[in-house]
Scaffold this active site. Structure first.
Site, PDB file in Angstrom:
ATOM      1  N   SER A   6     -30.397  15.901   4.491  1.00 51.14           N
ATOM      2  CA  SER A   6     -30.159  17.294   4.841  1.00 51.14           C
ATOM      3  C   SER A   6     -31.345  17.994   5.510  1.00 51.14           C
ATOM      4  O   SER A   6     -31.164  19.027   6.143  1.00 51.14           O
ATOM      5  CB  SER A   6     -29.716  18.080   3.608  1.00 51.14           C
ATOM      6  OG  SER A   6     -30.643  17.920   2.573  1.00 51.14           O
TER       7      SER A   6
ATOM      8  N   HIS B 205     -23.150  15.827   4.174  1.00 49.42           N
ATOM      9  CA  HIS B 205     -23.337  16.077   5.614  1.00 49.42           C
ATOM     10  C   HIS B 205     -22.720  15.005   6.498  1.00 49.42           C
ATOM     11  O   HIS B 205     -23.049  14.926   7.680  1.00 49.42           O
ATOM     12  CB  HIS B 205     -24.828  16.229   5.920  1.00 49.42           C
ATOM     13  CG  HIS B 205     -25.451  17.345   5.148  1.00 49.42           C
ATOM     14  ND1 HIS B 205     -25.326  18.669   5.521  1.00 49.42           N
ATOM     15  CD2 HIS B 205     -26.163  17.341   3.988  1.00 49.42           C
ATOM     16  CE1 HIS B 205     -25.950  19.426   4.636  1.00 49.42           C
ATOM     17  NE2 HIS B 205     -26.464  18.645   3.696  1.00 49.42           N
TER      18      HIS B 205
ATOM     19  N   LYS C  42     -19.255  22.521   3.120  1.00 53.54           N
ATOM     20  CA  LYS C  42     -19.951  22.368   4.393  1.00 53.54           C
ATOM     21  C   LYS C  42     -18.903  22.242   5.506  1.00 53.54           C
ATOM     22  O   LYS C  42     -18.372  23.266   5.925  1.00 53.54           O
ATOM     23  CB  LYS C  42     -20.934  21.208   4.284  1.00 53.54           C
ATOM     24  CG  LYS C  42     -21.887  21.461   3.089  1.00 53.54           C
ATOM     25  CD  LYS C  42     -23.173  20.780   3.170  1.00 53.54           C
ATOM     26  CE  LYS C  42     -24.013  20.915   1.918  1.00 53.54           C
ATOM     27  NZ  LYS C  42     -24.328  22.265   1.456  1.00 53.54           N
TER      28      LYS C  42
HETATM   29  C1  LIG Z   1     -26.883  16.438   0.326  1.00 55.36           C
HETATM   30  C2  LIG Z   1     -26.364  17.581  -0.481  1.00 55.36           C
HETATM   31  N1  LIG Z   1     -25.763  17.320  -1.665  1.00 55.36           N
HETATM   32  C3  LIG Z   1     -25.288  18.318  -2.435  1.00 55.36           C
HETATM   33  C4  LIG Z   1     -25.394  19.636  -2.056  1.00 55.36           C
HETATM   34  C5  LIG Z   1     -24.858  20.716  -2.946  1.00 55.36           C
HETATM   35  O1  LIG Z   1     -23.631  21.121  -2.497  1.00 55.36           O
HETATM   36  P1  LIG Z   1     -23.038  22.591  -2.747  1.00 55.36           P
HETATM   37  O2  LIG Z   1     -23.795  23.521  -1.854  1.00 55.36           O
HETATM   38  O3  LIG Z   1     -21.619  22.426  -2.382  1.00 55.36           O
HETATM   39  O4  LIG Z   1     -23.254  22.911  -4.187  1.00 55.36           O
HETATM   40  C6  LIG Z   1     -25.991  19.953  -0.843  1.00 55.36           C
HETATM   41  C7  LIG Z   1     -26.110  21.368  -0.421  1.00 55.36           C
HETATM   42  O5  LIG Z   1     -26.901  21.776   0.353  1.00 55.36           O
HETATM   43  C8  LIG Z   1     -26.491  18.898  -0.033  1.00 55.36           C
HETATM   44  O6  LIG Z   1     -27.099  19.149   1.137  1.00 55.36           O
END
Ligand SMILES: Cc1ncc(COP(=O)(O)O)c(C=O)c1O
Length: 402
Positions: A191, A219, A250
């Site tokens: 990310s 992502h 997302k």
């Molecule tokens: C790789 C990754 N996993 C999990 C999450 C967490 O997801 P959520 O924002 O739906 O709680 C994010 C959020 O930025 C993320 O980038």
């Protein structure tokens, strides 16, 4: 009320953060937590009374405001109201939750799926439910915080391997006693950097060392693969990941998280994972929106093509100007700035010219690797991207980044 306690450890931490924020605000370098007051078409928003191009949203396919998704959410409110008044196990399960889980299982080519109320809670709960004391979790060094927290919470032996370094992963797998349960966990697309994990090699190593494989597809859903099904489709592999985790916040314009896996695993999670048993079910509108969004992705494949075109335009354009976009191969595009200050200055220039983009600074990334991180979506138009690049290019020269 006086916040001062005899031991002021806590207040020292609180003040250090407040001081840093105040210093940034005084220098017009603080750009977090700004309220968006209006969405204006695909990728334009109103912020502080100014219309800006949005380059900080994870809406990769531009599905926010899609009429079919909005209509599904409204119909769910009419039918079920705005909340669930309960956890899934008790009164909280609605037909739309089961439909959504079937849709996800189908989309991810898995036997079954279970949803949670956030992606963060999904990782926290799933890792700590499946793994425990005496087990080993092996996690990529750049994995998302929710995975790290899940690993720590599990009580398992926590080992980090160097980012995307499969030799290092193998070395660490060899160090795990063969009679111990082990799980390898990685983001599919990272990310902060936008690079993609080497899934084929990881699958091979997990087979060789008899390890579970969990991949976070936050992502990659809607981004990778011809039909947007994610990392397995990208590498032409079918159902090779044991635990396929993803978010509904997302590409999917809702909120929540999921895991798709074998039926037995999902049944276990439904009865053992604490975020499912002890936290309220997804609101009906959000479940219905997510359910419809997966269908829209399959019905409108042009969005994935457009996302790819836009991503190439942006990455190639920035590289052509001399920016270091690190190892990105996806719609998450970092521009390496070096110091936090340079990243903040580049952000200020971009935002002053109506390009809504944000910096990532320490401790989210190591000191000296601060960056401006833009996200590209299918909703951007070619001329909008050209304008954003022009602004960033001009500012990059002025600040001395290029
Ligand atoms: C790789 C990754 N996993 C999990 C999450 C967490 O997801 P959520 O924002 O739906 O709680 C994010 C959020 O930025 C993320 O980038």
């Amino acid at each position: 009320m006086d916040l001062k306690k005899t031991d002021d450890t806590v207040m020292r931490r609180v003040r250090a953060m407040n001081d840093r924020i105040n210093m940034l605000k005084e220098n017009d370098l603080y750009f977090y937590n700004q309220p968006v007051t209006e969405l204006r078409g695909g990728a334009r928003v109103l912020v502080n009374g100014r219309e800006m191009g949005m380059y900080a949203s994870y809406g990769y396919l531009g599905l926010l405001g899609h009429p079919r998704i909005g209509a599904a959410a409204k119909a769910a409110i009419d039918r079920y109201g705005t909340g669930t008044h309960g956890v899934r196990t008790l009164a909280g399960t609605l037909k739309i939750h089961n439909e959504l889980e079937e849709t996800i299982a189908d989309f991810k080519h898995a036997e079954a799926a279970v949803t949670y109320s956030s992606g963060y809670a999904t990782n926290l709960s799933v890792v700590s439910t499946l793994m425990g004391r005496g087990d080993y979790v092996l996690s990529d060094k750049l994995n998302h915080a929710s995975i790290v927290d899940g690993c720590l919470m599990s009580g398992a032996e926590f080992r980090r391997f160097r980012h995307k370094d499969m030799e290092d992963l193998e070395k660490r797998l060899q160090q795990v006693p063969s009679d111990r349960a082990k799980m390898v966990i990685a983001d599919s697309v990272f990310s902060m950097d936008g690079d993609i994990i080497d899934l084929p090699k990881m699958v091979e190593l997990c087979k060789k060392y008899d390890a579970w494989l969990m991949i976070d597809e936050a992502h990659s859903v809607g981004v990778l693969g011809k039909t947007g099904r994610g990392i397995e489709e990208h590498f032409g592999m079918n159902d090779v990941i044991d635990i396929k985790m993803g978010t509904l916040s997302k590409t999917i314009p809702s909120v929540g998280g999921y895991v798709a896996a074998k039926k037995e695993i999902i049944t276990y999670l439904r009865h053992a994972s604490r975020a499912y048993i002890f936290s309220a079910a997804l609101p009906p509108a959000q479940a219905a929106a997510a359910n419809e969004a997966f269908k829209v992705i399959l019905d409108e494949p042009w969005r994935i093509e457009k996302l790819n075109q836009n991503t190439h335009q942006y990455i190639n354009g920035l590289k052509g100007m001399g920016f270091d976009t690190m190892l990105t191969e996806t719609a998450i595009v970092p521009v390496l700035c070096g110091s936090d200050e340079r990243a903040f200055s580049l952000t200020r220039e971009a935002q002053h010219h109506d390009v809504f983009v944000l910096p990532v600074v320490s401790p989210a990334v190591p000191e000296g690797l601060a960056r401006l991180r833009a996200t590209i979506t299918a909703a951007h138009e070619t001329d909008e991207i050209a304008y954003a690049m022009e602004v960033i290019g001009k500012a990059g020269k002025e600040i001395g980044i290029i």
